[in-house]
Design an enzyme around this catalytic site. Structure first.
Site, PDB file in Angstrom:
ATOM      1  N   LYS A  97       7.885 -10.817   4.299  1.00  0.00           N
ATOM      2  CA  LYS A  97       8.234 -11.956   3.443  1.00  0.00           C
ATOM      3  C   LYS A  97       9.256 -11.548   2.383  1.00  0.00           C
ATOM      4  O   LYS A  97      10.062 -12.368   1.938  1.00  0.00           O
ATOM      5  CB  LYS A  97       6.972 -12.510   2.783  1.00  0.00           C
ATOM      6  CG  LYS A  97       7.198 -13.692   1.855  1.00  0.00           C
ATOM      7  CD  LYS A  97       5.882 -14.209   1.323  1.00  0.00           C
ATOM      8  CE  LYS A  97       6.060 -15.321   0.322  1.00  0.00           C
ATOM      9  NZ  LYS A  97       4.761 -15.843  -0.179  1.00  0.00           N
ATOM     10  N   GLU A 120       3.959 -21.899  -4.936  1.00  0.00           N
ATOM     11  CA  GLU A 120       2.594 -21.381  -4.811  1.00  0.00           C
ATOM     12  C   GLU A 120       1.722 -21.662  -6.032  1.00  0.00           C
ATOM     13  O   GLU A 120       0.594 -22.144  -5.885  1.00  0.00           O
ATOM     14  CB  GLU A 120       2.651 -19.884  -4.495  1.00  0.00           C
ATOM     15  CG  GLU A 120       3.149 -19.609  -3.077  1.00  0.00           C
ATOM     16  CD  GLU A 120       3.492 -18.161  -2.826  1.00  0.00           C
ATOM     17  OE1 GLU A 120       3.292 -17.330  -3.733  1.00  0.00           O
ATOM     18  OE2 GLU A 120       3.966 -17.840  -1.716  1.00  0.00           O
ATOM     19  N   ASP A 180      -0.305 -16.108 -10.919  1.00  0.00           N
ATOM     20  CA  ASP A 180      -0.392 -15.878  -9.480  1.00  0.00           C
ATOM     21  C   ASP A 180       0.269 -14.555  -9.107  1.00  0.00           C
ATOM     22  O   ASP A 180       1.488 -14.455  -9.008  1.00  0.00           O
ATOM     23  CB  ASP A 180       0.292 -17.040  -8.740  1.00  0.00           C
ATOM     24  CG  ASP A 180       0.195 -16.909  -7.227  1.00  0.00           C
ATOM     25  OD1 ASP A 180      -0.380 -15.929  -6.744  1.00  0.00           O
ATOM     26  OD2 ASP A 180       0.704 -17.809  -6.529  1.00  0.00           O
TER      27      ASP A 180
END
Length: 568
Positions: free
Chosen positions: A68, A145, A168
Site C-alpha cells: 500500500k 479512514e 488512527d
C-alpha cells in the site's frame, strides 16, 4: 448492495450494512481480518491473506506485503517471474475480499466504498480507485479512514457529540481527524496525517535494538539479504506485539541450524522509538490549528488502528492530550465498519435517512504563479492556493490572475496539490493552457475556478473576460495513468491468474504456518513440527473432510501451544 472495504497496509476487511447495522464479513478462515499479503506458490497460483503472510519468511522472493505504501508510484515487484504494481496487488486483495462477501451473501458483489488514508494525495487516491476497478468493482466512493472510523463511532450512539479527535495509527500510515456530531450530521472539521508512519516503522526500531546483539560477530552477513530482511521483520513484529502486553519480549530468528536470540525491554523500545513518537505530534497540532479548536475542548480522543495498542503510543497520547484516550471502538474493525455504514448511506438505506456525513479536502489545491522579485523581474514557480486544505467539500473557489508580459498570447496554469510554497515541492495534477488577446502586461485578466467533490474529482474552469473564452478541464486521472484499454487489459490478466479454491484456504494456511514454525525452531521442537506436518499431510491424502477437519484442529492446537495463538 454496496460493500465497505478497509484496504489496509497490514490487514484488510470488508463489511456490509444490513438489517440496520454494520457487520464485518468473515474470510475463508473465519477471520474478520485478511492480511494484505500476496504470494505465488510453486505452481504459479496466487495466494492471498494469512497463508501468504505465513510464507513471507520462508518464501521471501515470491511473497509481498506493505505494498500500500507504493500506491500512486511506478514501483513494481516481481513474484515468481510475474511483475506486479501496487495497484495489481491491491486488486488481488480486493478480489479476495469480494469473493468472501459473495460467499457470505450468496449474491454477486459489484459496488464498493473503499477507504484511503486521509493524507493520500490525488495520485494515491486514483491508484486506489483503479485497483477497485481491476478487481471488478464499481468504486462508489473513496472515504478517508479516520472519517470512516468516526462514522462507525458516531453510529453507535447518534446523540450529539462535542468535537472529538480520531487518532488512527495503522500498519503503514497515520491520520488524525477532528469530528463533530450534531442534528444527525457527522462533520469532519479537519484532517492531517503522515503517509510514512505506522507499525512497520516501529518494527524497524526493534530491529535496530536487537540486531547488533543477536549477531555481534556478523555471521548473518552470509544469509541472503532478502531472506534476512523477512526473518528480522517477522521477529520484530512478534516482539512488538508481545511488548504490548509484557515488559520484555524475546527477539529470535533461526537461520539453518543456528538460532540468534536476545531480549528487548519496553523501556529500550520506547527510547529507540522516541523520534517516531515525536512525529505523532505535528499532524495533531495541524488539525487543531486548521479547525480552530483547542485541545482542552475536545470531548474524546478515539483510538483507531492496530498500532494504537502499543503502550508506548497510548502513553504518548495520554501525555499529549492530558487525558486517557477512548478505546471504545475496535481498533482493527472501526474503519471497515464505517465504510460499510457509508455503503448504506450510498444505498439510501432507510435506517440511515437521518444521517449525513460531511468531509474536507485534505490537501491544498492551487496553481503555479509568478510574483515580482523586487529587482524588476519575476520569481516563477510559486504556489497560489485556490482551495485550502480542510475546506468542507464539495467546494468551489475562484482566483484571478493577469498576464506578465506585453502582447502575451497564452496563459498556462500548472495544477498542483500540496502545502509547499514552491510548486516543485507539491504534486502536479495536470495543466491547462488558454489563448489570451494581445495587450499590455497586466491588462488581460483570467479567472480560474476550482470545483472539488466528495469523490476527489477536481474540475478546473478558466475564463478570459476580455475575449469571452472559456476552457474546462476535469482531472479524472494523472498523465501517467493507464488508459481505459490498458486498465481493461490488466484486469483480464489479473482475472486469469490461477487461484487456489477458496475451500482449501484453511488447510493451506495451517501448512504455511507449520513451514514457518519449522524454520523458526531448532532441535526437538523442529522435529515435532515436522512430525505434525506429516500427520496432517497424511490426513489430506485421505480426502475425508471429517478426518481432515479433526486433524487440522489438532494441528492448530499443537502449533498454538508451541508458539501461542496465531496473531493478526
Amino acid at each position: 448492495m454496496i460493500v465497505g472495504i478497509d484496504l489496509g497496509t497490514t490487514n484488510s476487511a470488508i463489511g456490509i450494512w444490513r438489517d440496520g447495522t454494520a457487520q464485518l464479513v468473515p474470510n475463508a478462515l473465519g477471520d474478520l481480518l485478511t492480511p494484505s499479503a500476496v504470494a505465488i506458490d510453486d505452481g504459479g497460483a496466487v495466494i492471498v491473506g494469512m497463508t501468504a503472510r505465513e510464507r513471507q519468511s520462508t518464501h521471501p522472493t515470491s511473497t509481498v506485503t506493505a505494498f500500500k505504501r507504493w500506491m500512486g508510484t511506478r514501483q513494481t515487484v516481481t513474484l515468481a517471474g510475474k511483475t506486479f504494481t501496487a495497484e495489481d496487488l491491491s486488486a488481488i486483495v480486493l478480489s479476495s475480499l469480494k469473493a468472501d462477501a459473495e460467499a457470505f451473501l450468496g449474491e454477486p458483489v459489484t459496488s464498493a466504498v473503499i477507504t484511503v488514508p486521509a493524507y493520500f494525495n490525488d495520485r494515491q487516491r486514483k491508484a486506489t480507485r483503479r485497483a477497485g476497478e481491476l478487481a471488478g468493482l464499481t468504486v462508489e466512493r473513496l472515504i478517508n479512514e479516520p472519517t470512516a472510523a468516526a462514522l462507525a463511532y458516531g453510529i453507535q450512539d447518534r446523540s450529539e457529540k462535542e468535537p472529538f479527535l480520531v487518532f488512527d495509527l495503522g500498519g503503514g500510515t497515520f491520520d488524525v481527524s477532528i469530528v463533530e456530531i450534531f442534528d444527525g450530521v457527522i462533520e469532519v472539521r479537519a484532517s492531517a496525517g503522515d503517509n510514512r508512519l505506522g507499525g512497520e516503522d516501529f518494527n524497524d526500531t526493534i530491529i535496530e535494538v536487537a540486531r547488533p546483539r543477536i549477531d555481534p560477530e556478523g555471521r548473518l552477513a552470509e544469509v541472503d539479504p532478502l531472506v534476512l530482511h523477512e526473518l528480522l521483520r517477522a521477529a520484530a513484529e512478534r516482539c512488538r506485539r508481545t511488548l504490548s502486553e509484557q515488559e520484555e519480549a524475546s527477539f529470535t530468528i533461526t537461520s539453518g541450524d543456528r538460532q540468534f536470540a536476545t531480549t528487548v525491554t519496553a523501556g529500550e523500545f520506547e527510547a529507540q522509538a522516541a523520534p517516531l513518537l515525536a512525529k505523532l505530534r505535528d499532524p495533531v497540532l495541524r488539525s487543531l490549528r486548521d479547525s480552530d479548536i483547542r485541545v482542552e475542548t475536545l470531548s474524546e480522543v478515539i483510538l483507531v488502528g492496530g498500532a494504537t495498542r502499543m503502550p508506548i503510543v497510548r502513553k504518548t497520547i495520554t501525555r499529549m492530550f492530558g487525558r486517557f484516550p477512548n478505546a471504545a471502538v475496535h481498533p482493527d474493525h472501526a474503519v471497515a465498519l464505517g465504510a460499510a455504514v457509508q455503503g448504506g448511506l450510498k444505498s439510501r438505506d432507510a435506517d440511515l435517512e437521518e444521517i449525513r456525513l460531511t468531509d474536507v479536502c485534505p490537501f491544498t489545491l492551487g496553481v503555479d504563479n509568478s510574483a515580482p522579485d523586487g529587482r524588476g523581474g519575476f520569481r516563477h514557480g510559486l504556489f497560489s492556493p485556490i482551495i485550502e486544505r480542510n475546506t468542507p467539500i464539495p467546494a468551489s473557489r475562484v482566483s484571478y490572475y493577469s498576464t506578465l508580459s506585453d502582447n502575451q498570447r497564452n496563459v498556462e496554469f500548472g495544477i498542483y496539490q500540496g502545502e509547499a510554497r514552491e510548486v516543485q515541492g507539491n504534486v502536479k495534477l495536470g495543466s491547462i493552457k488558454v489563448p489570451v488577446p494581445p495587450a499590455p502586461a497586466g491588462h488581460v485578466h483570467v479567472e480560474c475556478r476550482f470545483s472539488y467533490d466528495t469523490s476527489g474529482l477536481l474540475e478546473v474552469d478558466i475564463s478570459v473576460p476580455a475575449s469571452g473564452l472559456v476552457r474546462n478541464l476535469v482531472l479524472m486521472d494523472d498523465d501517467e495513468a493507464p488508459n481505459a484499454k490498458e486498465v481493461e487489459a490488466r484486469r483480464k490478466v489479473l482475472a486469469a491468474l490461477k487461484r487456489h479454491p477458496r475451500e482449501d484456504s484453511h488447510n493451506m494456511a495451517v501448512l504455511a504456518r507449520a513451514a514457518r514454525c519449522y524454520e523458526s525452531f531448532i532441535g526437538e521442537r523442529r522435529d515435532m513440527v515436522g512430525k505434525w506436518t506429516a500427520q496432517f499431510e497424511a490426513a489430506l491424502d485421505g480426502q475425508d473432510p471429517r478426518v481432515i477437519d479433526s486433524a487440522r484442529a489438532q494441528f492448530e492446537d499443537a502449533l498454538n501451544q508451541l508458539e501461542g495463538d496465531r496473531y493478526l
